[in-house]
Design an enzyme around this catalytic site. Structure first.
Site, mmCIF file in Angstrom:
data_model
loop_
_atom_site.group_PDB
_atom_site.id
_atom_site.type_symbol
_atom_site.label_atom_id
_atom_site.label_comp_id
_atom_site.label_asym_id
_atom_site.label_seq_id
_atom_site.Cartn_x
_atom_site.Cartn_y
_atom_site.Cartn_z
ATOM 1 N N TYR A 161 24.575 19.576 80.737
ATOM 2 C CA TYR A 161 25.481 20.602 80.199
ATOM 3 C C TYR A 161 26.699 20.778 81.111
ATOM 4 O O TYR A 161 27.844 20.757 80.652
ATOM 5 C CB TYR A 161 24.694 21.909 80.061
ATOM 6 C CG TYR A 161 25.467 23.061 79.465
ATOM 7 C CD1 TYR A 161 25.693 23.131 78.093
ATOM 8 C CD2 TYR A 161 25.948 24.094 80.266
ATOM 9 C CE1 TYR A 161 26.395 24.197 77.539
ATOM 10 C CE2 TYR A 161 26.634 25.152 79.729
ATOM 11 C CZ TYR A 161 26.855 25.204 78.366
ATOM 12 O OH TYR A 161 27.547 26.276 77.830
ATOM 13 N N LYS A 165 30.687 19.962 80.432
ATOM 14 C CA LYS A 165 31.725 21.007 80.481
ATOM 15 C C LYS A 165 32.774 20.696 81.555
ATOM 16 O O LYS A 165 33.961 20.982 81.365
ATOM 17 C CB LYS A 165 31.080 22.374 80.718
ATOM 18 C CG LYS A 165 30.143 22.835 79.592
ATOM 19 C CD LYS A 165 30.856 22.963 78.254
ATOM 20 C CE LYS A 165 29.976 23.686 77.226
ATOM 21 N NZ LYS A 165 30.653 23.843 75.922
HETATM 22 P P1 NAP Z 1 24.979 29.019 69.791
HETATM 23 O O1 NAP Z 1 24.763 30.421 69.442
HETATM 24 O O2 NAP Z 1 23.807 28.162 70.098
HETATM 25 O O3 NAP Z 1 25.878 28.310 68.678
HETATM 26 C C1 NAP Z 1 26.168 26.942 68.815
HETATM 27 C C2 NAP Z 1 27.030 26.505 67.666
HETATM 28 O O4 NAP Z 1 27.257 25.087 67.808
HETATM 29 C C3 NAP Z 1 26.371 26.736 66.324
HETATM 30 O O5 NAP Z 1 27.339 27.194 65.403
HETATM 31 C C4 NAP Z 1 25.883 25.346 65.930
HETATM 32 O O6 NAP Z 1 25.928 25.193 64.519
HETATM 33 C C5 NAP Z 1 26.940 24.444 66.582
HETATM 34 N N1 NAP Z 1 26.404 23.098 66.801
HETATM 35 C C6 NAP Z 1 25.455 22.711 67.688
HETATM 36 N N2 NAP Z 1 25.157 21.414 67.526
HETATM 37 C C7 NAP Z 1 25.951 20.963 66.518
HETATM 38 C C8 NAP Z 1 26.098 19.712 65.869
HETATM 39 N N3 NAP Z 1 25.366 18.635 66.198
HETATM 40 N N4 NAP Z 1 27.000 19.608 64.868
HETATM 41 C C9 NAP Z 1 27.736 20.672 64.495
HETATM 42 N N5 NAP Z 1 27.629 21.887 65.065
HETATM 43 C C10 NAP Z 1 26.744 22.026 66.065
HETATM 44 O O7 NAP Z 1 25.935 28.928 71.073
HETATM 45 P P2 NAP Z 1 27.116 29.904 71.587
HETATM 46 O O8 NAP Z 1 26.539 30.746 72.653
HETATM 47 O O9 NAP Z 1 27.831 30.512 70.443
HETATM 48 O O10 NAP Z 1 28.032 28.821 72.296
HETATM 49 C C11 NAP Z 1 29.340 28.528 71.846
HETATM 50 C C12 NAP Z 1 30.056 27.745 72.921
HETATM 51 O O11 NAP Z 1 30.143 28.552 74.094
HETATM 52 C C13 NAP Z 1 29.312 26.468 73.329
HETATM 53 O O12 NAP Z 1 30.222 25.429 73.549
HETATM 54 C C14 NAP Z 1 28.646 26.871 74.624
HETATM 55 O O13 NAP Z 1 28.412 25.764 75.461
HETATM 56 C C15 NAP Z 1 29.657 27.836 75.201
HETATM 57 N N6 NAP Z 1 29.097 28.775 76.163
HETATM 58 C C16 NAP Z 1 28.079 29.610 75.815
HETATM 59 C C17 NAP Z 1 27.552 30.474 76.749
HETATM 60 C C18 NAP Z 1 26.409 31.408 76.420
HETATM 61 O O14 NAP Z 1 25.794 31.943 77.349
HETATM 62 N N7 NAP Z 1 26.113 31.654 75.169
HETATM 63 C C19 NAP Z 1 28.086 30.525 78.058
HETATM 64 C C20 NAP Z 1 29.126 29.663 78.381
HETATM 65 C C21 NAP Z 1 29.635 28.805 77.427
HETATM 66 P P3 NAP Z 1 24.763 24.557 63.612
HETATM 67 O O15 NAP Z 1 23.458 24.682 64.342
HETATM 68 O O16 NAP Z 1 24.858 25.328 62.333
HETATM 69 O O17 NAP Z 1 25.199 23.132 63.446
#
Ligand code: NAP
Length: 256
Positions: A161, A165
């Site tokens: 991961y 990033k």
């Molecule tokens: P999340 O709740 O797990 O949502 C992830 C999203 O990515 C979902 O809409 C999922 O849609 C989509 N996705 C995953 N695999 C995919 C694939 N193969 N094809 C198309 N879509 C895909 O995560 P989040 O927390 O909202 O994270 C959003 C972003 O923020 C990510 O890039 C993550 O790395 C970053 N981030 C998150 C955190 C945290 O703590 N939450 C912290 C730092 C950065 P489907 O499953 O419907 O395809």
């Protein structure tokens, strides 16, 4: 209309947002629609996308939903082409789709490594490359990559991961270097933990969240709307001078 509101406005802009079915991406859809943008929402889960689209339309904006698997090499290109066909040229791209496969480096499977690189790194590159020509032609475009604080500072068990990033941050700067002269801004947002489905899966146990929160000067995690508000600023004309920035939004965690 007060002058400052024009500088911060994305009214009438068209934004493609990946990861739109839940979490941070879904919140960015709602905040951008509230700010007057039409939305193309991309993810695999069509039912969840339909719910987000209903929220966007309730705010008076158009929403095209596209199901796509961004882990494949074709998925991102097809999604971008379908977006242009169904909605028109895209002004703002937000790469929020992401996967977090957390495991000690000695135990991390190759499949987890490959999926992480495909979704978190290759897909943003292919989407940007397919959508940028129209931005360049109109001399206005914004590309916002949702990265992570662990693209900058190390966290145990996050090898794939964090590497994806960190590379996404490098991609952000590289694309900026090529497209800034065309008035296309490319920037990355690096959040702390946000309690979305992804955040909850990894950080819910008190023994994991407790030490992390204790090391965070602000003393709390982030909310999806806080990430969406920063994305909104970066998408607005007010942020035109910000190019290739890797912006920490982490309650001070990386400064102490
Ligand atoms: P999340 O709740 O797990 O949502 C992830 C999203 O990515 C979902 O809409 C999922 O849609 C989509 N996705 C995953 N695999 C995919 C694939 N193969 N094809 C198309 N879509 C895909 O995560 P989040 O927390 O909202 O994270 C959003 C972003 O923020 C990510 O890039 C993550 O790395 C970053 N981030 C998150 C955190 C945290 O703590 N939450 C912290 C730092 C950065 P489907 O499953 O419907 O395809």
């Amino acid at each position: 209309m007060a002058e400052w509101t024009k500088r911060f406005s994305i009214k009438g802009r068209r934004a493609l947002i990946t990861g739109a079915s839940r979490g941070i991406g879904a919140e960015i859809c709602r905040v951008f629609a509230d700010a007057g943008a039409d939305i193309v929402a991309v993810a695999r889960d069509g039912d969840a996308l339909a719910e987000v689209a209903a929220d966007v339309r309730a705010l008076g904006r158009d929403c095209v939903t596209l199901t796509a698997d961004l882990a494949t090499a074709e998925g991102p290109v097809r999604a971008a082409e379908a977006a242009i066909e169904q909605a028109g040229d895209i002004d703002i791209l937000v790469n929020s789709a992401g996967v977090a496969r957390v495991a000690p480096a000695l135990e991390l499977g190759l499949e987890a490594w490959e999926e992480t690189m495909a979704v978190n790194l290759r897909a943003p590159f292919l989407l940007a490359r397919t959508l940028a020509p129209a931005m360049i032609a109109q001399r206005w475009g914004k590309i916002i990559n949702i990265s992570s604080q662990t693209g900058v500072i190390a966290l145990k068990d996050h090898t794939a991961y964090a590497t994806s990033k960190g590379a996404l941050n490098a991609l952000t700067k590289s694309l900026m270097a090529e497209w800034a002269e065309h008035n296309v801004q490319v920037n990355a947002i690096c959040p702390t933990v946000v309690m979305t489905p992804m955040g909850r899966k990894i950080w819910s146990p008190e023994e994991k969240s407790g030490p992390f929160l204790a090391a965070t000067p602000l003393g709390r995690f982030g909310e999806p709307v806080e990430i969406a508000d920063l994305a909104l600023y970066l998408a607005s004309p007010a942020a035109e001078l910000i190019n290739g920035a890797v912006i920490m939004i982490e309650g001070g965690y990386s400064s102490v």
